[in-house]
Scaffold this motif. Structure first.
Motif, PDB file in Angstrom:
ATOM      1  N   SER A   1      31.254  38.575  54.252  1.00 54.85           N
ATOM      2  CA  SER A   1      30.878  37.427  55.079  1.00 54.85           C
ATOM      3  C   SER A   1      31.996  36.405  54.997  1.00 54.85           C
ATOM      4  O   SER A   1      32.977  36.597  54.287  1.00 54.85           O
TER       5      SER A   1
ATOM      6  N   SER B   1      38.343  41.211  55.464  1.00 56.68           N
ATOM      7  CA  SER B   1      36.944  40.927  55.820  1.00 56.68           C
ATOM      8  C   SER B   1      36.337  42.145  56.496  1.00 56.68           C
ATOM      9  O   SER B   1      37.004  42.829  57.281  1.00 56.68           O
TER      10      SER B   1
ATOM     11  N   ALA C   1      35.655  40.922  51.473  1.00 61.11           N
ATOM     12  CA  ALA C   1      34.357  40.245  51.568  1.00 61.11           C
ATOM     13  C   ALA C   1      33.637  40.675  52.825  1.00 61.11           C
ATOM     14  O   ALA C   1      34.260  41.074  53.811  1.00 61.11           O
TER      15      ALA C   1
ATOM     16  N   ASN D   1      35.598  42.849  44.946  1.00 62.75           N
ATOM     17  CA  ASN D   1      34.642  42.294  45.909  1.00 62.75           C
ATOM     18  C   ASN D   1      34.603  40.788  45.692  1.00 62.75           C
ATOM     19  O   ASN D   1      34.161  40.309  44.639  1.00 62.75           O
ATOM     20  N   ARG D   2      35.069  40.031  46.706  1.00 63.63           N
ATOM     21  CA  ARG D   2      35.140  38.561  46.600  1.00 63.63           C
ATOM     22  C   ARG D   2      33.758  37.953  46.376  1.00 63.63           C
ATOM     23  O   ARG D   2      33.625  36.824  45.896  1.00 63.63           O
ATOM     24  N   GLN D   3      32.699  38.704  46.730  1.00 59.30           N
ATOM     25  CA  GLN D   3      31.351  38.139  46.631  1.00 59.30           C
ATOM     26  C   GLN D   3      30.589  38.619  45.398  1.00 59.30           C
ATOM     27  O   GLN D   3      29.400  38.373  45.274  1.00 59.30           O
ATOM     28  N   THR D   4      31.292  39.291  44.503  1.00 59.52           N
ATOM     29  CA  THR D   4      30.567  39.746  43.310  1.00 59.52           C
ATOM     30  C   THR D   4      30.103  38.554  42.470  1.00 59.52           C
ATOM     31  O   THR D   4      30.759  37.506  42.461  1.00 59.52           O
TER      32      THR D   4
ATOM     33  N   VAL E   1      33.584  34.027  53.561  1.00 56.46           N
ATOM     34  CA  VAL E   1      33.703  33.230  52.326  1.00 56.46           C
ATOM     35  C   VAL E   1      35.064  32.556  52.226  1.00 56.46           C
ATOM     36  O   VAL E   1      35.262  31.679  51.408  1.00 56.46           O
TER      37      VAL E   1
ATOM     38  N   TYR F   1      32.664  36.359  39.931  1.00 50.05           N
ATOM     39  CA  TYR F   1      33.972  36.646  40.537  1.00 50.05           C
ATOM     40  C   TYR F   1      35.114  36.015  39.715  1.00 50.05           C
ATOM     41  O   TYR F   1      36.141  36.664  39.479  1.00 50.05           O
TER      42      TYR F   1
ATOM     43  N   THR G   1      40.062  35.282  50.984  1.00 51.63           N
ATOM     44  CA  THR G   1      39.954  36.723  50.744  1.00 51.63           C
ATOM     45  C   THR G   1      41.096  37.430  51.472  1.00 51.63           C
ATOM     46  O   THR G   1      41.755  36.825  52.327  1.00 51.63           O
TER      47      THR G   1
ATOM     48  N   ASN H   1      30.668  45.191  42.066  1.00 52.65           N
ATOM     49  CA  ASN H   1      29.626  44.160  41.887  1.00 52.65           C
ATOM     50  C   ASN H   1      29.093  44.212  40.459  1.00 52.65           C
ATOM     51  O   ASN H   1      29.331  45.196  39.747  1.00 52.65           O
TER      52      ASN H   1
END
Ligand code: UAG
Ligand code: ATP
Length: 509
Positions: free
Chosen positions: A269, A277, A267, A241-244, A271, A247, A274, A207
């Motif tokens: 959530s 999960s 990830a 991290n796909r949610q960083t 998203v 990205y 990805t 992140n």
């Protein structure tokens, strides 16, 4: 260990770093390397580096036996010298050579991220140590482990060591029979070229949030991001991290040097887009259970089961994310799910979400959260999981650095805490009372009850004594540090877990 000057010249030329050389004997082989003039330099090569370097340090190094120096400036004509474009890059490349390129004999996994580097590194270190006993090293903010013997474990000074120490300790790992190294790579490591020229077998990006921006660190967020993403450019396999935040930039950095097949995204959530999960199934104050699901063909190929359930012995949804990164790295190395599960179940990271159950004074967490983002992640998790508990925080902010953390703590305490005691945490050359006042001034006192008790042990005692079984106490930001950095001296402090346990013994028996 040794380095032939002709070989040093060749390496510097290859990397376009050599400006000029004045060498009387290219066949000279040095067997000492140093950047600290106070050390013995007999038959050595000395590096003049750093913003605070002074010419007199070189004079001292020469007196102490240096035969050659490497520098961006010609300070002295008394001994042989290699003048270079960048002394810190030269230090990294020549240290690697001096120590016999130990990096080539290690499988190296590195993690970067504003938060979670230490935790993820410990998770992976534990997993790999079970799979490959006595073959795994660890370079973390807390400990450096360079061999299987207890004497090969020592406290770290920096998250990522200076390049010379980095290659020296990799050498020790190899000589001690280790095959794998798990390490943290800070943004500073790239800024200061500590890992210059090093290629990682696996690099994980956890992140990024604005932090470490200020004097002595990064001038801007763009500079911070640019340094952090270098790990992706320099890793063969990438875990992201796909949610960083940012990205797209991080993914593009990975793509610069890796094919899509070598980039694994995960990830927490829904998203989409990805590879893995993570979904929480249940959590309590001791552990959390989550599923880890393959969402793409390459992810399916990596796991024996397309979905696997893990129990993690360290609470916090952010720790499930950290575990996800460690699981992917372990799977890529070939560790079986069952072994990973066994390791995560008993996960322990010094000073990170260490929990202490009391008889009558609630639950205590000792956690290293020390900025807005990490405190927000921690307190939000507790608030969500235990909506009826009171959250009571003991916290301070360090002196001489990270000034923005003070406003960050005020904001997060106002948003999420019920009560707080402000106290001392590494005041450095500042007055801890001023630091606490700066936090206190920004807190909305209609939302949170606040006291200041500068003596940290007293602050913890007061908080524990005034709490009951429904409360959750968070001793924040100091982790298991056993010192208070005060006016340039590391003043011994027993550490928050030790203090809390001692108080409980006194009052609960
Ligand atoms: C800003 C920074 O990264 N500074 C690091 C850097 O200093 P530098 O190269 O600029 O050197 P300097 O301090 O200007 O000193 C000049 C040179 O003179 C030499 N010297 C000095 C005195 C003397 O008598 N003789 C002598 O030869 C010194 O050995 C040094 O080589 O190189 C030094 C080792 O060679 C590090 O100790 C020092 O880290 C400082 C202490 C530090 O605290 N850095 C922090 C910001 C840091 O790196 N943190 C990250 C984690 C951040 C995160 O959580 O993400 C980390 O990786 O730990
Ligand atoms: N993935 C994460 N996201 C947000 N917060 C996290 C995450 N992982 C850990 N934290 C919080 O940050 C604190 C520090 O975690 P950790 O030591 O693993 O991070 P780090 O990157 O090594 O930190 P630092 O660079 O400050 O040493 C933890 O105690 C926890 O409160």
């Amino acid at each position: 260990m040794s380095l032939k000057i002709s070989s040093a010249i060749e390496i510097l030329k290859k990397h376009d770093l050599l400006v000029s050389s004045s060498v009387s004997d290219e066949n000279l082989e040095v067997n000492n390397i140093s950047y600290n003039s106070k050390e013995d330099q007999t038959n050595g090569i000395f590096f003049c580096k750093g913003n605070r370097f002074k010419a007199e340090y070189l004079d001292q190094a020469i007196k102490n036996g240096a035969k050659v120096y490497v520098s961006e400036k010609e300070y002295s004509k008394d001994i042989d010298r290699l003048i270079v474009k960048d002394a810190s890059k030269a230090l990294a490349l020549l240290s690697a050579k001096y120590y016999g390129n130990p990096e080539n004999d290690l499988f190296i996994v590195a993690f970067t991220g504003t938060k979670g580097k230490t935790t993820t590194s410990y998770f992976l270190y534990d997993i790999l140590s079970r799979a490959y006993p006595k073959q795994v090293g660890l370079f973390s903010t807390v400990d450096r482990i360079v061999g299987p013997d207890p004497k090969d474990k020592f406290k770290s000074d920096l998250t990522t060591p200076e390049s010379m120490e980095l290659f020296r300790d990799m050498r020790r790992c190899v000589d001690n029979g280790l095959k794998y190294l798990v390490m943290e790579v800070s943004s500073q490591a790239y800024k200061k070229n500590r890992v210059y020229g090093l290629k990682f077998d696996i690099g994980g990006f956890l992140n990024i949030t604005p932090d470490h921006i200020g004097p002595n660190e990064h001038p801007t967020y763009a500079d911070y991001l640019n340094c952090k993403k270098q790990l992706m450019i320099n890793s063969k396999v990438n875990i992201i991290n796909r949610q960083t935040n940012d990205y797209d930039t991080v993914y593009a950095a990975a793509k610069e040097t890796s094919d899509d097949k070598d980039i694994y995204r995960f990830a927490q959530s829904e998203v989409g887009d990805t590879d893995f999960s993570i979904r929480n199934k249940e959590s309590n104050l001791n552990d959390s259970v989550f599923t880890f699901t393959a969402e793409s063909d390459k992810a399916e190929d990596l796991q024996e089961h397309s979905e696997y359930t893990y129990k993690l012995g360290l609470v916090g949804d952010f720790n499930e994310l950290n575990a996800g990164a460690a699981i992917i790295a372990a799977k890529k190395i070939g560790v079986k799910n069952e072994l990973i599960a066994e390791s995560l179940k008993s996960a322990f990271v010094p000073g990170r979400m260490e929990h202490i159950n009391t008889k009558e004074h609630g639950t205590i967490f000792v956690d290293y959260a020390h900025n807005y983002a990490s405190m927000n992640a921690l307190l939000s998790f507790i608030r969500r999981e235990y909506p009826s508990s009171k959250i009571k925080v003991v916290v301070g902010s360090p002196g001489d650095k990270g000034v923005s953390r003070r406003a960050g703590f005020a904001k997060v305490l106002t948003e999420l805490a019920d009560s707080a005691i402000l106290t001392t945490d590494d005041p450095g050359f500042e007055d801890p009372a001023d630091i606490c006042k700066q936090i206190d001034d920004k807190i909305d006192h209609t939302k949170v009850e606040v006291k200041t008790i500068l003596d940290r042990e007293k602050a913890i005692r007061t908080m524990i004594e005034s709490s009951n079984n429904d409360d959750i106490i968070v001793l924040a930001a100091k982790g298991n540090d056993a010192y208070q950095k005060t006016k340039g001296v590391d003043v011994p402090y027993p550490s928050d877990p030790v203090v809390a346990k001692k108080i409980l013994k006194d009052i609960e028996g």
